[in-house]
Design a protein around this motif. Structure first.
Motif, PDB file in Angstrom:
ATOM      1  N   GLN A 229      86.536  25.169  48.177  1.00 19.98           N
ATOM      2  CA  GLN A 229      87.220  26.064  49.101  1.00 19.98           C
ATOM      3  C   GLN A 229      88.479  25.429  49.690  1.00 19.98           C
ATOM      4  O   GLN A 229      89.304  26.121  50.287  1.00 19.98           O
ATOM      5  CB  GLN A 229      86.284  26.489  50.236  1.00 19.98           C
ATOM      6  CG  GLN A 229      85.301  27.575  49.865  1.00 19.98           C
ATOM      7  CD  GLN A 229      85.974  28.923  49.644  1.00 19.98           C
ATOM      8  OE1 GLN A 229      87.181  29.052  49.721  1.00 19.98           O
ATOM      9  NE2 GLN A 229      85.185  29.927  49.335  1.00 19.98           N
ATOM     10  N   LEU A 230      88.621  24.121  49.533  1.00 19.57           N
ATOM     11  CA  LEU A 230      89.785  23.417  50.072  1.00 19.57           C
ATOM     12  C   LEU A 230      90.833  23.109  49.006  1.00 19.57           C
ATOM     13  O   LEU A 230      91.962  22.733  49.345  1.00 19.57           O
ATOM     14  CB  LEU A 230      89.347  22.091  50.716  1.00 19.57           C
ATOM     15  CG  LEU A 230      88.323  22.168  51.851  1.00 19.57           C
ATOM     16  CD1 LEU A 230      87.936  20.753  52.266  1.00 19.57           C
ATOM     17  CD2 LEU A 230      88.876  22.935  53.035  1.00 19.57           C
ATOM     18  N   GLN A 231      90.487  23.243  47.747  1.00 25.98           N
ATOM     19  CA  GLN A 231      91.332  22.745  46.666  1.00 25.98           C
ATOM     20  C   GLN A 231      92.461  23.693  46.284  1.00 25.98           C
ATOM     21  O   GLN A 231      92.244  24.890  46.079  1.00 25.98           O
ATOM     22  CB  GLN A 231      90.488  22.483  45.413  1.00 25.98           C
ATOM     23  CG  GLN A 231      89.483  21.362  45.554  1.00 25.98           C
ATOM     24  CD  GLN A 231      88.665  21.189  44.280  1.00 25.98           C
ATOM     25  OE1 GLN A 231      88.852  21.904  43.301  1.00 25.98           O
ATOM     26  NE2 GLN A 231      87.759  20.224  44.292  1.00 25.98           N
ATOM     27  N   LEU A 232      93.636  23.119  46.142  1.00 28.36           N
ATOM     28  CA  LEU A 232      94.695  23.811  45.426  1.00 28.36           C
ATOM     29  C   LEU A 232      94.356  23.827  43.947  1.00 28.36           C
ATOM     30  O   LEU A 232      93.649  22.939  43.456  1.00 28.36           O
ATOM     31  CB  LEU A 232      96.035  23.093  45.627  1.00 28.36           C
ATOM     32  CG  LEU A 232      96.841  23.373  46.898  1.00 28.36           C
ATOM     33  CD1 LEU A 232      98.120  22.556  46.858  1.00 28.36           C
ATOM     34  CD2 LEU A 232      97.164  24.853  47.027  1.00 28.36           C
ATOM     35  N   GLY A 233      94.898  24.796  43.224  1.00 23.01           N
ATOM     36  CA  GLY A 233      94.632  24.849  41.796  1.00 23.01           C
ATOM     37  C   GLY A 233      95.079  23.594  41.070  1.00 23.01           C
ATOM     38  O   GLY A 233      94.384  23.086  40.184  1.00 23.01           O
ATOM     39  N   SER A 234      96.226  23.053  41.447  1.00 23.55           N
ATOM     40  CA  SER A 234      96.746  21.853  40.781  1.00 23.55           C
ATOM     41  C   SER A 234      95.841  20.650  41.024  1.00 23.55           C
ATOM     42  O   SER A 234      95.644  19.816  40.128  1.00 23.55           O
ATOM     43  CB  SER A 234      98.166  21.553  41.267  1.00 23.55           C
ATOM     44  OG  SER A 234      98.200  21.432  42.680  1.00 23.55           O
ATOM     45  N   TYR A 235      95.266  20.562  42.219  1.00 25.48           N
ATOM     46  CA  TYR A 235      94.317  19.486  42.534  1.00 25.48           C
ATOM     47  C   TYR A 235      93.048  19.661  41.702  1.00 25.48           C
ATOM     48  O   TYR A 235      92.513  18.707  41.139  1.00 25.48           O
ATOM     49  CB  TYR A 235      93.993  19.506  44.024  1.00 25.48           C
ATOM     50  CG  TYR A 235      92.988  18.460  44.476  1.00 25.48           C
ATOM     51  CD1 TYR A 235      93.410  17.250  45.015  1.00 25.48           C
ATOM     52  CD2 TYR A 235      91.613  18.708  44.400  1.00 25.48           C
ATOM     53  CE1 TYR A 235      92.486  16.294  45.451  1.00 25.48           C
ATOM     54  CE2 TYR A 235      90.689  17.767  44.826  1.00 25.48           C
ATOM     55  CZ  TYR A 235      91.138  16.565  45.359  1.00 25.48           C
ATOM     56  OH  TYR A 235      90.204  15.620  45.776  1.00 25.48           O
ATOM     57  N   ALA A 236      92.545  20.899  41.621  1.00 20.48           N
ATOM     58  CA  ALA A 236      91.332  21.169  40.854  1.00 20.48           C
ATOM     59  C   ALA A 236      91.519  20.822  39.386  1.00 20.48           C
ATOM     60  O   ALA A 236      90.627  20.266  38.746  1.00 20.48           O
ATOM     61  CB  ALA A 236      90.941  22.637  41.003  1.00 20.48           C
ATOM     62  N   VAL A 237      92.683  21.139  38.833  1.00 21.52           N
ATOM     63  CA  VAL A 237      92.970  20.813  37.431  1.00 21.52           C
ATOM     64  C   VAL A 237      92.975  19.299  37.236  1.00 21.52           C
ATOM     65  O   VAL A 237      92.367  18.782  36.298  1.00 21.52           O
ATOM     66  CB  VAL A 237      94.325  21.418  37.008  1.00 21.52           C
ATOM     67  CG1 VAL A 237      94.769  20.836  35.662  1.00 21.52           C
ATOM     68  CG2 VAL A 237      94.209  22.928  36.906  1.00 21.52           C
ATOM     69  N   ALA A 238      93.661  18.584  38.119  1.00 24.98           N
ATOM     70  CA  ALA A 238      93.738  17.136  37.991  1.00 24.98           C
ATOM     71  C   ALA A 238      92.377  16.483  38.184  1.00 24.98           C
ATOM     72  O   ALA A 238      92.010  15.549  37.464  1.00 24.98           O
ATOM     73  CB  ALA A 238      94.731  16.577  39.011  1.00 24.98           C
ATOM     74  N   GLN A 239      91.604  17.000  39.125  1.00 22.34           N
ATOM     75  CA  GLN A 239      90.290  16.423  39.411  1.00 22.34           C
ATOM     76  C   GLN A 239      89.300  16.665  38.281  1.00 22.34           C
ATOM     77  O   GLN A 239      88.393  15.872  38.054  1.00 22.34           O
ATOM     78  CB  GLN A 239      89.766  17.009  40.720  1.00 22.34           C
ATOM     79  CG  GLN A 239      88.603  16.242  41.353  1.00 22.34           C
ATOM     80  CD  GLN A 239      87.251  16.753  40.892  1.00 22.34           C
ATOM     81  OE1 GLN A 239      87.116  17.927  40.550  1.00 22.34           O
ATOM     82  NE2 GLN A 239      86.264  15.890  40.891  1.00 22.34           N
ATOM     83  N   GLY A 240      89.471  17.762  37.543  1.00 22.04           N
ATOM     84  CA  GLY A 240      88.523  18.100  36.476  1.00 22.04           C
ATOM     85  C   GLY A 240      89.024  17.834  35.082  1.00 22.04           C
ATOM     86  O   GLY A 240      88.402  18.260  34.112  1.00 22.04           O
ATOM     87  N   ARG A 241      90.124  17.110  34.941  1.00 22.98           N
ATOM     88  CA  ARG A 241      90.735  16.948  33.618  1.00 22.98           C
ATOM     89  C   ARG A 241      89.886  16.141  32.648  1.00 22.98           C
ATOM     90  O   ARG A 241      90.080  16.211  31.436  1.00 22.98           O
ATOM     91  CB  ARG A 241      92.111  16.293  33.754  1.00 22.98           C
ATOM     92  CG  ARG A 241      92.081  14.866  34.277  1.00 22.98           C
ATOM     93  CD  ARG A 241      93.501  14.345  34.545  1.00 22.98           C
ATOM     94  NE  ARG A 241      93.509  12.960  34.982  1.00 22.98           N
ATOM     95  CZ  ARG A 241      93.288  12.558  36.221  1.00 22.98           C
ATOM     96  NH1 ARG A 241      93.043  13.460  37.153  1.00 22.98           N
ATOM     97  NH2 ARG A 241      93.307  11.283  36.542  1.00 22.98           N
ATOM     98  N   TRP A 242      88.921  15.364  33.176  1.00 23.80           N
ATOM     99  CA  TRP A 242      88.068  14.540  32.313  1.00 23.80           C
ATOM    100  C   TRP A 242      86.938  15.350  31.684  1.00 23.80           C
ATOM    101  O   TRP A 242      86.262  14.881  30.770  1.00 23.80           O
ATOM    102  CB  TRP A 242      87.463  13.401  33.133  1.00 23.80           C
ATOM    103  CG  TRP A 242      86.763  13.875  34.369  1.00 23.80           C
ATOM    104  CD1 TRP A 242      87.313  14.046  35.608  1.00 23.80           C
ATOM    105  CD2 TRP A 242      85.387  14.265  34.485  1.00 23.80           C
ATOM    106  NE1 TRP A 242      86.369  14.524  36.497  1.00 23.80           N
ATOM    107  CE2 TRP A 242      85.178  14.657  35.840  1.00 23.80           C
ATOM    108  CE3 TRP A 242      84.323  14.313  33.600  1.00 23.80           C
ATOM    109  CZ2 TRP A 242      83.955  15.103  36.304  1.00 23.80           C
ATOM    110  CZ3 TRP A 242      83.097  14.756  34.064  1.00 23.80           C
ATOM    111  CH2 TRP A 242      82.919  15.139  35.394  1.00 23.80           C
TER     112      TRP A 242
END
Length: 296
Positions: free
Chosen positions: A125-138
């Motif tokens: 609920q706090l994440q920007l889309g760009s943060y979510a993409v970077a955090q889940g790239r693995w």
């Protein structure tokens, strides 16, 4: 799409199983299905909480189990109606979501308040889309075509709950080290920190930070949901492979007690938390090295 269990469908399924087992002869699910001419899986999935058939099916089962129409109306209809309402919750991009997470998303849409412990990463609920993409790239799915756009849109759709009427109340407790992590690079983190401060301006959003060096508060990433009816609270525990829903009242209460204790005794008050986020944001804008918060 895989069958999705919800809290309300599970409750109704348990009720239907109890009615069947209380019926004369304790008919098996296959026998009950054959008696009303539906597939055996219709009854088994109903009792498992994976699906909620139409009312004629429930009416037929109730009569087969020996209930009167008045009993069916008073005992089964309210639970059936509640379970069917959970089916009407629309989750965008549902076909691309794991079943357990999709079930959580449906529960979240019914909730009035959400509490999140942010330990390994900022909560959804706090994440920007760009943060979510970077955090889940693995993750393995990150190689799929269109994955990045789906992640961005899923986060955006989920956060619409904060702007509905009435809005979802949100209280987040964040470990300070997450503010200093370089997820996706400096530009992504600057945008993410700005986003946290923007969310904190909403009257129904509270954000607290546990400073580096504070008393230990070891816990797994967890989301707690509360509801405005008689439904019990639940928790969603996240892990590397996905997540699991916790419904046991004792376990959920223990998690709530921990959250409240950390918010009261360990985390900074909201004003000082936002002050800290602002300080980290300014440092990120200047590309300065991390300087852990020191209490005044």
């Amino acid at each position: 799409m895989a069958a999705v269990k919800t809290r309300r469908k599970v409750a109704f399924g348990k009720k239907m199983a109890a009615v069947r087992l209380a019926a004369q002869g304790k008919p098996r699910t296959a026998e009950a299905a054959a008696a009303i001419m539906v597939a055996a899986t219709t009854v088994t999935r109903l009792e498992a909480g994976s699906s909620c058939p139409d009312w004629p099916t429930i009416l037929g089962l109730g009569r087969y189990y020996g209930l009167t129409d008045e009993q069916i109306k008073s005992e089964l209809f309210p639970l059936w109606q509640s379970a069917r309402q959970s089916n009407n919750t629309i989750v965008e991009h549902a076909a691309n979501l794991p079943p357990k997470y999709l079930s959580f998303r449906q529960e979240e849409a019914d909730a009035t308040d959400e509490w999140i412990f942010c330990v390994a990463a900022l909560g959804g609920q706090l994440q920007l889309g760009s943060y979510a993409v970077a955090q889940g790239r693995w993750r393995a799915q990150s190689s799929e075509e269109g994955w990045k756009q789906r992640v961005i849109e899923e986060r955006r759709d989920r956060q619409k709950l904060l702007y509905r009427d009435p809005p979802l109340g949100l209280h987040a407790i964040i470990s300070e080290h997450l503010l200093w992590q370089m997820i996706g690079g400096r530009e992504v983190m600057v945008g993410q920190l700005e986003h946290l401060l923007e969310l904190a301006e909403l009257p129904h959003v509270r954000i607290q930070v546990v400073p580096i060096g504070a008393d230990a508060w070891a816990t797994n990433p967890v989301t707690l949901l509360t509801f405005d009816d008689d439904d019990p609270d639940l928790a969603y525990l996240e892990h590397a492979g996905g997540g699991v829903t916790v419904e046991n009242e004792v376990d959920v209460q223990a998690l709530k007690d921990t959250f409240q204790a950390v918010g009261r005794n360990t985390a900074l008050p909201e004003d000082r938390s936002l002050e800290l986020i602002g300080a980290v944001l300014n440092a990120r804008r200047k590309n300065e090295q991390p300087q852990p918060f020191r209490p005044r």
